[in-house]
Scaffold this motif. Structure first.
Motif, mmCIF file in Angstrom:
data_model
loop_
_atom_site.group_PDB
_atom_site.id
_atom_site.type_symbol
_atom_site.label_atom_id
_atom_site.label_comp_id
_atom_site.label_asym_id
_atom_site.label_seq_id
_atom_site.Cartn_x
_atom_site.Cartn_y
_atom_site.Cartn_z
ATOM 1 N N GLY A 165 35.928 44.339 30.198
ATOM 2 C CA GLY A 165 36.830 44.226 31.353
ATOM 3 C C GLY A 165 38.154 44.931 31.148
ATOM 4 N N HIS A 166 38.490 45.224 29.897
ATOM 5 C CA HIS A 166 39.791 45.843 29.636
ATOM 6 C C HIS A 166 39.664 47.280 29.167
ATOM 7 C CE1 HIS A 166 41.501 42.050 30.630
ATOM 8 N NE2 HIS A 166 40.575 41.493 29.871
ATOM 9 N N CYS A 176 46.562 44.681 35.427
ATOM 10 C CA CYS A 176 45.540 43.747 34.943
ATOM 11 C C CYS A 176 46.206 42.499 34.372
ATOM 12 C CB CYS A 176 44.711 44.444 33.869
ATOM 13 S SG CYS A 176 43.418 43.404 33.180
ATOM 14 N N CYS A 178 45.848 41.301 31.628
ATOM 15 C CA CYS A 178 46.147 41.475 30.210
ATOM 16 C C CYS A 178 47.488 42.160 29.992
ATOM 17 C CB CYS A 178 45.037 42.269 29.517
ATOM 18 S SG CYS A 178 45.063 44.030 29.902
ATOM 19 N N CYS A 183 42.725 48.656 34.109
ATOM 20 C CA CYS A 183 41.560 48.128 33.406
ATOM 21 C C CYS A 183 40.382 47.988 34.382
ATOM 22 C CB CYS A 183 41.841 46.750 32.824
ATOM 23 S SG CYS A 183 43.018 46.732 31.485
#
Ligand SMILES: [Zn+2]
Length: 324
Positions: A165-166, A176, A178, A183
């Motif tokens: 996912g990143h 994102c 994160c 991402c």
């Protein structure tokens, strides 16, 4: 009389799903319970212990038959030490949950990242049984991934492999969770797709979901699926874009790893694999290197939330050598 079993607990942000499970009988008892990870660690662990005891009571299983309690953690874990590195949705950081829970219950406790546990479940008890080298991708609020190489879970050098996912998909793209930009999950998760649909509706486009957006209701995968079925153009367009990106990312991964199976699961796929899978496959074949994926199959997981539950069986075998 039930056979030897494990208890698997999938730890969510607001509730947990716990099951007594073994490979012969499948799931023999199920408990879904709200938990409060925001309370003290001790109280939270006590809530998990209560789930364990409730499951034993509900299944009428003899205590001696429970060989392990396996926790699926939405975050980073060290399965060797039982320490949760960071689990943002649970508000937990650097926490040896194994030690604290073992002090409260008399069973060995194992922990694993929830997505990895899902990959183990699909590999050993789902559509991935025949796969040797496999990627499981779960598309929902975010996008999670678990890798199986040579029939075994690949955890990476510090247990953080599989964070599909990143992966960077678009430089300076949408923000994102994160902290980075562009991402994969910031572009193609349900959250990202829904955000795009909301933008379209607010800019005046007509959709079956307009009412939901107006009343600020949460748009779930089910609502997306029924909009797709009814031919909603706005929803279809945004989901098509998402599938195009998903197919492209999977093609890149296939070029890198030469897998024999990619399994797709998670809320979005479960609700509309009939629509998304063909689009993802189309984009995949457009982006993958010629012939490199000749034997590769892309299939939908059928295990739903139970994937991680079944994964507990494989985890107990790997770490404790017990076969249940
Ligand atoms: Zn990210």
């Amino acid at each position: 009389m039930h056979r030897d079993s494990v208890i698997s607990i999938d730890m969510g942000g607001t509730k947990v799903l716990g099951c007594v499970v073994n490979s012969n009988e499948g799931i023999i008892a199920r408990v879904k319970k709200p938990t409060d990870p925001a309370s003290t660690r001790k109280k939270y662990v006590h809530q998990l212990a209560e789930v364990v005891y409730e499951l034993i009571e509900k299944s009428h299983i003899n205590r001696e038959k429970i060989k392990a309690v396996c926790l699926g953690v939405p975050g980073t874990v060290n399965p060797d030490t039982g320490v949760i590195g960071i689990a943002p949705n649970l508000g937990l950081k650097n926490f040896n949950i194994k030690r604290m829970l073992e002090a409260e219950i008399s069973f060995p406790v194992l922990i694993e990242n929830d997505v990895n546990l899902g990959a183990l479940g699909v590999k050993n008890f789902g559509v991935g049984k025949k796969a040797k080298n496999m990627l499981a991708v779960f598309v929902g609020t975010g996008i999670g991934g678990g890798l199986i190489f040579d029939d075994e879970l690949y955890r990476g050098s510090s247990f953080e492999a599989g964070e599909i996912g990143h992966m960077l998909v678009k430089k300076n793209g949408p923000k994102c969770g994160c902290g980075n930009k562009g991402c994969f999950e910031a572009i193609a998760s349900r959250t990202a797709i829904v955000n795009n649909i909301i933008k379209d509706i607010k800019s005046g486009k007509r959709s079956k979901l307009s009412k939901l957006v107006k009343s600020r209701e949460r748009i779930k995968s089910k609502s997306l699926a029924s909009a797709v079925k009814s031919g909603d153009k706005v929803v279809r367009k945004r989901i098509n874009e998402g599938c195009d990106v998903i197919g492209g990312v999977l093609a890149s991964i296939s070029n890198l790893l030469n897998l024999d199976m990619i399994i797709l699961g998670g809320g979005m796929i479960e609700a509309m694999d009939f629509y998304m899978l063909p689009l993802i496959k189309k984009s995949f074949s457009e982006h993958v290197m010629n012939n490199s994926a000749a034997g590769l199959k892309i299939v939908a997981s059928k295990l739903g939330d139970d994937a991680a539950i079944f994964g507990g069986i494989a985890l107990a075998e790997e770490f404790l050598g017990v076969m249940v």
